[in-house]
Design a protein around this motif. Structure first.
Motif, PDB file in Angstrom:
ATOM      1  N   THR A   1       0.846  -1.184   0.000  1.00  0.00           N
ATOM      2  CA  THR A   1       0.000   0.000   0.000  1.00  0.00           C
ATOM      3  C   THR A   1       0.884   1.238   0.000  1.00  0.00           C
ATOM      4  O   THR A   1       1.820   1.329   0.813  1.00  0.00           O
ATOM      5  CB  THR A   1      -0.911   0.016   1.239  1.00  0.00           C
ATOM      6  OG1 THR A   1      -1.756  -1.147   1.191  1.00  0.00           O
ATOM      7  CG2 THR A   1      -1.789   1.259   1.258  1.00  0.00           C
ATOM      8  N   PRO A   2       0.653   2.202  -0.891  1.00  0.00           N
ATOM      9  CA  PRO A   2       1.525   3.379  -0.981  1.00  0.00           C
ATOM     10  C   PRO A   2       1.574   4.177   0.321  1.00  0.00           C
ATOM     11  O   PRO A   2       0.596   4.251   1.077  1.00  0.00           O
ATOM     12  CB  PRO A   2       0.888   4.210  -2.107  1.00  0.00           C
ATOM     13  CG  PRO A   2       0.084   3.238  -2.896  1.00  0.00           C
ATOM     14  CD  PRO A   2      -0.404   2.216  -1.917  1.00  0.00           C
TER      15      PRO A   2
ATOM     16  N   GLY B   1      -7.208  -4.667   2.817  1.00  0.00           N
ATOM     17  CA  GLY B   1      -7.406  -3.326   2.266  1.00  0.00           C
ATOM     18  C   GLY B   1      -7.673  -3.388   0.781  1.00  0.00           C
ATOM     19  O   GLY B   1      -8.572  -4.089   0.317  1.00  0.00           O
ATOM     20  N   GLY B   2      -6.864  -2.679  -0.002  1.00  0.00           N
ATOM     21  CA  GLY B   2      -7.017  -2.683  -1.454  1.00  0.00           C
ATOM     22  C   GLY B   2      -6.062  -3.611  -2.161  1.00  0.00           C
ATOM     23  O   GLY B   2      -5.932  -3.560  -3.391  1.00  0.00           O
ATOM     24  N   VAL B   3      -5.386  -4.486  -1.420  1.00  0.00           N
ATOM     25  CA  VAL B   3      -4.393  -5.391  -2.007  1.00  0.00           C
ATOM     26  C   VAL B   3      -5.059  -6.715  -2.380  1.00  0.00           C
ATOM     27  O   VAL B   3      -5.788  -7.308  -1.586  1.00  0.00           O
ATOM     28  CB  VAL B   3      -3.229  -5.637  -1.029  1.00  0.00           C
ATOM     29  CG1 VAL B   3      -2.234  -6.644  -1.612  1.00  0.00           C
ATOM     30  CG2 VAL B   3      -2.525  -4.323  -0.706  1.00  0.00           C
TER      31      VAL B   3
ATOM     32  N   ALA C   1      -4.761   2.612  -8.834  1.00  0.00           N
ATOM     33  CA  ALA C   1      -4.910   1.885 -10.097  1.00  0.00           C
ATOM     34  C   ALA C   1      -4.880   0.369  -9.902  1.00  0.00           C
ATOM     35  O   ALA C   1      -5.091  -0.373 -10.858  1.00  0.00           O
ATOM     36  CB  ALA C   1      -3.796   2.292 -11.060  1.00  0.00           C
ATOM     37  N   HIS C   2      -4.598  -0.090  -8.681  1.00  0.00           N
ATOM     38  CA  HIS C   2      -4.441  -1.518  -8.393  1.00  0.00           C
ATOM     39  C   HIS C   2      -3.478  -2.156  -9.400  1.00  0.00           C
ATOM     40  O   HIS C   2      -3.805  -3.107 -10.117  1.00  0.00           O
ATOM     41  CB  HIS C   2      -5.789  -2.236  -8.391  1.00  0.00           C
ATOM     42  CG  HIS C   2      -6.708  -1.723  -7.323  1.00  0.00           C
ATOM     43  ND1 HIS C   2      -6.458  -1.872  -5.966  1.00  0.00           N
ATOM     44  CD2 HIS C   2      -7.870  -1.018  -7.400  1.00  0.00           C
ATOM     45  CE1 HIS C   2      -7.417  -1.304  -5.269  1.00  0.00           C
ATOM     46  NE2 HIS C   2      -8.275  -0.764  -6.104  1.00  0.00           N
TER      47      HIS C   2
ATOM     48  N   ILE D   1      -7.928 -16.320  -6.069  1.00  0.00           N
ATOM     49  CA  ILE D   1      -7.685 -14.912  -5.813  1.00  0.00           C
ATOM     50  C   ILE D   1      -8.570 -14.442  -4.657  1.00  0.00           C
ATOM     51  O   ILE D   1      -9.772 -14.695  -4.636  1.00  0.00           O
ATOM     52  CB  ILE D   1      -7.962 -14.065  -7.069  1.00  0.00           C
ATOM     53  CG1 ILE D   1      -6.969 -14.435  -8.172  1.00  0.00           C
ATOM     54  CG2 ILE D   1      -7.881 -12.575  -6.746  1.00  0.00           C
ATOM     55  CD1 ILE D   1      -5.511 -14.142  -7.840  1.00  0.00           C
ATOM     56  N   ILE D   2      -7.956 -13.771  -3.698  1.00  0.00           N
ATOM     57  CA  ILE D   2      -8.666 -13.219  -2.552  1.00  0.00           C
ATOM     58  C   ILE D   2      -8.667 -11.699  -2.660  1.00  0.00           C
ATOM     59  O   ILE D   2      -7.644 -11.091  -2.984  1.00  0.00           O
ATOM     60  CB  ILE D   2      -8.004 -13.646  -1.226  1.00  0.00           C
ATOM     61  CG1 ILE D   2      -7.885 -15.174  -1.149  1.00  0.00           C
ATOM     62  CG2 ILE D   2      -8.777 -13.094  -0.034  1.00  0.00           C
ATOM     63  CD1 ILE D   2      -9.202 -15.907  -1.116  1.00  0.00           C
ATOM     64  N   ASN D   3      -9.806 -11.101  -2.407  1.00  0.00           N
ATOM     65  CA  ASN D   3      -9.964  -9.641  -2.460  1.00  0.00           C
ATOM     66  C   ASN D   3      -9.710  -9.097  -3.863  1.00  0.00           C
ATOM     67  O   ASN D   3      -8.896  -8.175  -4.061  1.00  0.00           O
ATOM     68  CB  ASN D   3      -9.025  -8.963  -1.457  1.00  0.00           C
ATOM     69  CG  ASN D   3      -9.427  -7.541  -1.127  1.00  0.00           C
ATOM     70  OD1 ASN D   3     -10.615  -7.227  -1.075  1.00  0.00           O
ATOM     71  ND2 ASN D   3      -8.458  -6.682  -0.898  1.00  0.00           N
ATOM     72  N   PRO D   4     -10.385  -9.636  -4.879  1.00  0.00           N
ATOM     73  CA  PRO D   4     -10.130  -9.214  -6.271  1.00  0.00           C
ATOM     74  C   PRO D   4     -10.370  -7.718  -6.473  1.00  0.00           C
ATOM     75  O   PRO D   4     -11.314  -7.145  -5.950  1.00  0.00           O
ATOM     76  CB  PRO D   4     -11.112 -10.053  -7.092  1.00  0.00           C
ATOM     77  CG  PRO D   4     -12.156 -10.496  -6.109  1.00  0.00           C
ATOM     78  CD  PRO D   4     -11.475 -10.619  -4.792  1.00  0.00           C
ATOM     79  N   GLN D   5      -9.461  -7.119  -7.249  1.00  0.00           N
ATOM     80  CA  GLN D   5      -9.512  -5.677  -7.511  1.00  0.00           C
ATOM     81  C   GLN D   5      -9.596  -5.423  -9.014  1.00  0.00           C
ATOM     82  O   GLN D   5      -9.174  -6.234  -9.811  1.00  0.00           O
ATOM     83  CB  GLN D   5      -8.264  -4.993  -6.935  1.00  0.00           C
ATOM     84  CG  GLN D   5      -8.078  -5.181  -5.452  1.00  0.00           C
ATOM     85  CD  GLN D   5      -9.185  -4.548  -4.624  1.00  0.00           C
ATOM     86  OE1 GLN D   5      -9.705  -3.483  -4.978  1.00  0.00           O
ATOM     87  NE2 GLN D   5      -9.558  -5.190  -3.534  1.00  0.00           N
TER      88      GLN D   5
END
Length: 395
Positions: free
Chosen positions: A128-129, A152-154, A342-343, A391-395
């Motif tokens: 995460t940035p 989170g977003g990962v 942008a994932h 895949i877990i938590n797909p973005q």
């Protein structure tokens, strides 16, 4: 009714069992070579259940780390213990993690993460940035399927590694039955079994510290959720404290540490961890006065946990419905997309080579999956699906 019994080290077989018990290999945080552990390109943290296994694989798996065939192969994985007072450094610049010697369930950025859930949170922060530990890790160990709520977003791939059995342990001097059915275990953890009942029960059903993958897996196996535990006054026999006191106190039970197990307590334990500690593959023996219990199946067979087979504690029907089997898959979580706006896709060919089977129809391409000998030595069962995963938590 006569109860038939069976005992075998079914997964590893008797000859491999000799390898396990005669191994005498204790693993811990990575050490030389190379001179600095941060020189190993794949850095990981997380589960207490699989840290011994991954530490062993980290010492066994070598390869081309820099794309230059002229340089010697080196160890590719640095797997950091879940619990230690020592800090560690995962990159040459920055990435200094402080120690965490106690079974503290709280996740703190930049502190050695203890357990599967905290390992996933640490991996999240590494991808995460603008976090203090950005780019400091490459994977996390997980003894249960990774949770999107920790990421989170990962986005990650939950890459299968092996099978572990979850059993129960009691003190050798206990009066708690050493052979229990799945219905018995359900009743114990719902505080309806003899001695576990009432507002101040004489016996206590222990669970590990919050954030533990073993805690998550065991709760599911006995038909409980964290929401059930959060109800004030509910389930007074269930404790996550070493002394059996009220949940959420200051002395949480570290998973697989049974040195202080009392005669009125029962606790879940990874059978692989228990075997590793017995056989000398662990740096310390934390079994204390504990012994493994056995499962009485509905067909009358007593399943002994050291069978370590897919048939241990099979899924059965109890009064409350279906009870899941007592074996579980353990994983490594490998990021596939970053947590930026942008994932951005993660491109780490070395992580793919080490963890992922890219051609499941042929010989397994994953370097760690090819080391079934190491997986067996630490009490886990190799699986044909090693290196594959969702895949877990797909973005």
């Amino acid at each position: 009714m006569k109860v038939s019994k069976r005992f075998a080290l079914a997964v590893v077989g008797l000859s491999a069992a000799g390898t396990l018990f005669g191994a005498g290999v204790a693993t811990a945080d990575p050490s030389a070579p190379p001179a600095n552990a941060y020189e190993r390109p794949l850095q990981g943290v997380g589960s207490d259940t699989t840290d011994l296994l991954m530490n062993g694989l980290a010492e066994a798996v070598v390869g081309d780390h820099d794309g230059n065939p002229a340089t010697p192969d080196q160890k590719l994985i640095a797997s950091w213990d879940a619990k230690s007072a020592l800090g560690f450094k995962s990159r040459a610049v920055g990435c200094d993690y402080t120690g965490n010697p106690t079974p503290d369930s709280a996740y703190v950025v930049g502190t050695r993460p203890n357990g599967s859930g905290n390992g996933q949170k640490a991996l999240r922060d590494a991808f995460t940035p603008a976090t203090a530990v950005e780019n400091c890790l490459d994977f996390s160990r997980s003894s249960s399927n990774p949770s999107a709520g920790n990421l989170g977003g990962v986005e990650v791939q939950a890459v299968q590694l092996a099978t572990d059995s979850l059993g129960f342990a009691v003190n050798r001097a206990t009066s708690i039955p050493r052979q229990l059915s799945r219905q018995n275990l359900y009743d114990i953890y719902h505080c309806t079994f003899g001695g576990f009942t009432g507002a101040t029960p004489a016996r206590k059903a222990l669970i590990p510290q919050a954030g533990s993958g073993t805690r998550s897996s065991w709760l599911g196996m006995v038909g409980l959720t964290e929401a059930d535990l959060a109800v004030t006054g509910a389930l007074p026999c269930v404790s996550d404290q070493v002394d059996g006191s009220a949940r959420g106190g200051g002395s949480p039970l570290q998973e697989h540490d049974l040195r202080f197990l009392k005669t009125n307590q029962i606790a879940p334990v990874s059978v692989a961890q228990w075997i590793s500690q017995m056989g000398g593959s662990a740096p310390s023996d934390q079994r204390g006065p504990s012994m493994l219990g056995s499962i009485i199946q509905t067909n009358g067979i007593v399943a002994h946990p050291m069978e370590l087979s897919a048939s241990f504690g099979p899924a059965e029907t109890i009064t409350q419905g279906a009870a899941s089997k007592l074996t579980r898959t353990v994983y490594n979580a490998v990021p596939t997309k970053r947590g930026d706006a942008a994932h951005t896709a993660v491109n780490n060919p070395l992580a793919t080579l080490v963890f992922v089977d890219t051609d499941p129809g042929a010989a397994n391409t994953s370097l760690i999956c090819q080391r079934a000998d190491v997986i067996k030595k630490f009490g886990f069962a190799p699986i044909s699906t090693c290196g594959t995963g969702s895949i877990i938590n797909p973005q």
